[in-house]
Design a protein around this motif. Structure first.
Motif, PDB file in Angstrom:
ATOM      1  N   ARG A  64       0.858  -1.184   0.000  1.00  0.00           N
ATOM      2  CA  ARG A  64       0.000   0.000   0.000  1.00  0.00           C
ATOM      3  C   ARG A  64       0.896   1.236   0.000  1.00  0.00           C
ATOM      4  N   GLN A  65       0.311   2.383  -0.265  1.00  0.00           N
ATOM      5  CA  GLN A  65       1.090   3.612  -0.368  1.00  0.00           C
ATOM      6  C   GLN A  65       1.595   4.050   1.010  1.00  0.00           C
ATOM      7  N   GLU A  66       2.806   4.593   1.017  1.00  0.00           N
ATOM      8  CA  GLU A  66       3.417   5.061   2.271  1.00  0.00           C
ATOM      9  C   GLU A  66       3.006   6.506   2.516  1.00  0.00           C
ATOM     10  N   THR A  67       1.755   6.722   2.774  1.00  0.00           N
ATOM     11  CA  THR A  67       1.269   8.067   3.075  1.00  0.00           C
ATOM     12  C   THR A  67       1.303   8.297   4.578  1.00  0.00           C
ATOM     13  N   PRO A  68       1.336   9.574   5.036  1.00  0.00           N
ATOM     14  CA  PRO A  68       1.337   9.829   6.498  1.00  0.00           C
ATOM     15  C   PRO A  68       0.129   9.211   7.204  1.00  0.00           C
ATOM     16  N   SER A  69      -1.035   9.260   6.557  1.00  0.00           N
ATOM     17  CA  SER A  69      -2.220   8.691   7.210  1.00  0.00           C
ATOM     18  C   SER A  69      -2.089   7.180   7.368  1.00  0.00           C
ATOM     19  N   ASN A  70      -1.510   6.509   6.340  1.00  0.00           N
ATOM     20  CA  ASN A  70      -1.318   5.064   6.453  1.00  0.00           C
ATOM     21  C   ASN A  70      -0.301   4.711   7.527  1.00  0.00           C
ATOM     22  N   GLN A  71       0.734   5.522   7.701  1.00  0.00           N
ATOM     23  CA  GLN A  71       1.749   5.245   8.726  1.00  0.00           C
ATOM     24  C   GLN A  71       1.185   5.409  10.142  1.00  0.00           C
TER      25      GLN A  71
END
Length: 805
Positions: free
Chosen positions: A206-213
């Protein structure tokens, strides 16, 4: 269909969490759908029923008057036309018109097994006066209502379930795409993680976005990667630690003592070969276990945990614990072990583990326990002896003072034990003591103590009581266990016990006084008639001193001629003629005054003085009877009470025969009165004595019949001549129908067995009439005369040839 089933199975195995989510969505949605649909369908159903009922009510309001007029006018065509109009209404299937007085008109029919709804109303013709012409019953067929209901149910459920299924599938697909596929990746990564592949980090698709982290999946991913880095740093240190442990294990593996090494949480890490030889446990089987689990076979698991908790606390405070533990080998064999427990500390003084050294000391402990048991336990019964019992009593009192509780002390004495020892032998006496000890022990809880003080005396200590009644409940249980016979020398023997109870702190505040008071209560129980218990009262102290004082005087009473006999007439109930007299013993002591038999006879039985006193009574009674015969010119019998203790005297028969020979009294004029308790003794010795006396011509009677264990079979087995009804039944024979019936039954039973009957306690003239009517043979009581000294009885004999009746 098989393709869909296989896909569901594959979906369930690859995504269990999604499958559970789908299942819960379907369950709760289905439940809500069923509830909502049920409410709606039931509402429609009730509306249809209400419509039918309203239609019937309209028929009643619209047709009742016209129907009544048609019926009054006897217009059958109009009446039929009106009913056909009603029958044509929706759902109306059947009409029944009841015409007064006994006619009926029916239209339509009710289908078989159909559900219906009926409504009835009267037909009244009102023209200034009311005339009840009949009653019309309308029946509606509910087939249409139920058919519509089934259709609505099917359509509603199918529509709702289809909608729920489509929504659930959509929610499931979203959840799987966003969550469960990543959880599966994490699970596979942790399964593959080992010391050999710590360099590969965990990465999600999945994308390493701030929200995902920042979400939960991102936090779990970071935690797993941090754990991987720490493991990588610890690999070298673990290798060094493993080498040190291996070196330490080799150093102690050949120790002559058993060795256990535990970690700081007391989990076993190592056991040497000597430990395996001593206990039989394989080191691999006990690793990771707590040492307390190794001794749970030899003691309660909770007790084992408490032991090791105390060991741990002492090791922490003192630095070492040393003691003896009763352990068990793997095969269950018990052995004693000397243990030394010390902590293992690092360079900073911190405890990193514990060292446990053990040594088998079973042989030494066996000798110690043997010596200790011989000093503290009774060899015959295995119970604590006097010394150990007194020590436990002191401990119980100390504990009771701390806990503000009570301690019960019970003195037990087996009744007539000496008689059993003398007649059946010492082996039977030992068997009786062992079984008595077992029965008493079975009535106690674990914290209580039963001890043998010596002979046939037992002591029971009941600690931690909250009330004095608890000791009485235990005493009742003990008496109940003694109600069953003992098997001695293949013979059933009934043995009872007398129990005295004293309670701390109510009755005494120290062990010595408490024991004295329990002993005094025990003698009071014996005085009550044995096979009973008594609680201590302050008066018993006085009674105990009085008992000693009375015993001292009684031993000299015969020498000082302090005993005297009183005589009470026994008359023929039919004509009042004197036939015999009962000899009653009195004791007149200068210091004690006139002492009644109920006070000194039990003491005489306990001390054995009843033997010489009883011999004196029989001799004097026989002499008196012979004297009366010479004065009156006809035979007058004499009745003498005999206690069970006299019957157990081997020379009793000789005593009786000597008295008859010395007085020249005919044997048939002497009647010996014995109690039912003696009958129930049921020993060979008792039977032989009764038969010897009977063969000699001496009459035998059962005294106070009905107050004890009325063993009717013994009346037939033993050679009795007379049965005496106790005065407690005679005194209410006029007023109480039950007593009258009982006396009547006793008289009939005795006569059927060939026995004569004497009624005791006759005090009223009405009682004599009743007894005469019931054919009672003889009577005795205050109505005829009180017990009189010998000279007064002679005077009564001279002035009362016949008793007044």
């Amino acid at each position: 269909m098989p393709d869909i089933t296989s896909r569901l199975k594959r979906f369930r195995s690859t995504s269990p969490l999604s499958f559970k989510l789908l299942a819960w969505i379907l369950v709760f949605s289905s439940a809500l759908t069923l509830l909502a649909s049920g409410v709606q369908i039931y509402s429609d159903y009730r509306k249809d029923l209400d419509d039918i009922e309203e239609r019937m009510a309209v028929v009643e309001s619209g047709y009742s008057s016209s129907l009544a007029r048609s019926l009054w006018a006897l217009d059958q065509k109009l009446l039929q036309s009106q009913m056909e109009g009603i029958l044509s209404l929706p759902d109306i299937a059947h009409l029944r018109l009841r015409i007064e007085p006994d006619s009926e008109l029916v239209m339509g029919e009710i289908p078989r097994n159909a559900d219906t709804l009926s409504h009835s109303f009267p037909l009244v013709y009102d023209e200034g006066e009311h005339f009840n012409l009949g009653e019309l019953t309308i029946t509606a067929n509910l087939h249409r209502v139920y058919s519509d209901l089934q259709t609505k149910v099917g359509v509603t459920l199918a529509t709702q379930f289809f909608t729920i299924f489509i929504a659930s599938i959509l929610i499931l697909w979203i959840f799987r795409h966003l969550v469960t596929r990543h959880l599966a990746v994490m699970a596979q990564y942790t399964r593959d993680l080992s010391l050999k592949n710590l360099s590969r980090p965990l990465q999600l698709d999945r994308q390493e976005t701030p929200s995902n982290q920042r979400d939960e999946l991102g936090m779990v991913t970071d935690a797993i990667n941090q754990m991987r880095e720490r493991l990588n740093d610890d690999v070298d240190r673990r290798e060094r630690d493993a080498a040190e442990i291996l070196k330490f294990s080799k150093a102690i593996d050949q120790s002559p003592s058993s060795v256990l090494i535990c970690d700081r949480l007391w989990r076993i890490e190592y056991a040497n070969r000597k430990f395996s030889q001593l206990t039989g446990h394989d080191p691999s089987d006990i690793k990771g276990k707590h040492p307390s689990t190794l001794i749970e076979q030899s003691m309660d698991s909770q007790e084992a945990k408490h032991l090791w908790q105390s060991i741990r606390l002492q090791v922490q405070r003192v630095g070492v614990w040393q003691g003896e533990v009763n352990s068990a080998r793997r095969n269950g064999e018990r052995y004693w072990e000397q243990l030394v427990v010390t902590p293992i500390k690092d360079n900073n003084g911190e405890t990193t583990g514990y060292l446990i050294l053990g040594e088998d000391i079973s042989i030494r402990k066996r000798y110690e326990q043997q010596l200790l048991r011989q000093a503290n336990y009774d060899i015959l019964t295995g119970l604590p002896n006097r010394m150990l019992a007194l020590d436990r009593l002191k401990l119980a009192l100390a504990q009771a003072r701390r806990d503000d509780t009570q301690v019960g002390v019970m003195f037990l004495d087996l009744d007539n034990f000496k008689h059993i020892n003398d007649t059946l032998g010492h082996d039977a006496g030992d068997t009786l003591l062992i079984e008595a000890a077992r029965r008493v022990s079975s009535c106690l809880r674990g914290t209580s103590t039963v001890a043998r003080l010596g002979g046939d005396e037992f002591l029971v200590i009941l600690p931690g009581l909250t009330g004095s009644d608890a000791a009485c409940q235990v005493a009742e249980r003990i008496l109940q266990t003694f109600s069953t016979p003992f098997m001695l020398n293949a013979q059933e023997v009934f043995v009872t016990t007398s129990i005295g109870i004293a309670t701390f702190p109510n009755d005494a505040d120290n062990s010595g006084t408490l024991l004295q008071h329990a002993d005094a209560a025990m003698y009071e129980a014996k005085h009550k008639g044995k096979s009973s218990f008594a609680r201590f009262t302050p008066q018993m102290t006085e009674v105990s001193h009085e008992r000693l004082h009375m015993e001292s005087h009684m031993r000299k009473a015969l020498e000082l001629n302090e005993f005297q006999l009183c005589f009470q007439p026994i008359v023929d109930t039919a004509d009042g003629r004197l036939v015999a007299a009962e000899a009653l013993l009195r004791w007149n002591n200068p210091a004690l005054g006139l002492v009644m038999p109920d006070r000194f006879i039990p003491l005489a039985e306990e001390t054995g003085m009843i033997i010489p006193i009883g011999e004196w009574v029989i001799q004097e009674a026989c002499k008196a009877a012979q004297c009366w015969q010479a004065m009156a010119g006809y035979d007058i019998g004499i009745a003498v009470n005999v206690s069970p203790r006299q019957f157990r005297d081997p020379g009793f028969t000789d005593i009786v025969m000597r008295a008859l020979n010395a007085s020249n009294l005919k044997p048939e004029l002497l009647e010996l009165e014995i109690t039912e308790r003696l009958i129930l003794d049921n020993t060979i010795e008792t039977a032989d004595i009764l038969r010897q006396l009977d063969h000699a011509g001496i009459r035998l009677s059962v005294d106070d019949f009905g107050t004890g264990y009325s063993a009717l079979s013994y009346l037939k087995s033993y050679p009795f001549d007379t049965l005496k009804i106790d005065k407690s039944f005679i005194q209410d024979v006029i007023n109480e129908s039950e007593d009258a019936s009982l006396v009547r039954a006793i008289i009939n039973m005795a006569h059927s067995l060939g026995l004569r009957v004497i009624a005791e306690g006759v005090e009223e003239e009405a009682q004599t009439h009743f007894l005469k009517m019931e054919n009672c043979d003889f009577s005795q009581g205050y109505f005829y005369s009180r017990p009189l000294p010998e000279q007064d009885f002679i005077h009564w004999l001279e002035t009362n040839d016949r008793a007044t009746v």
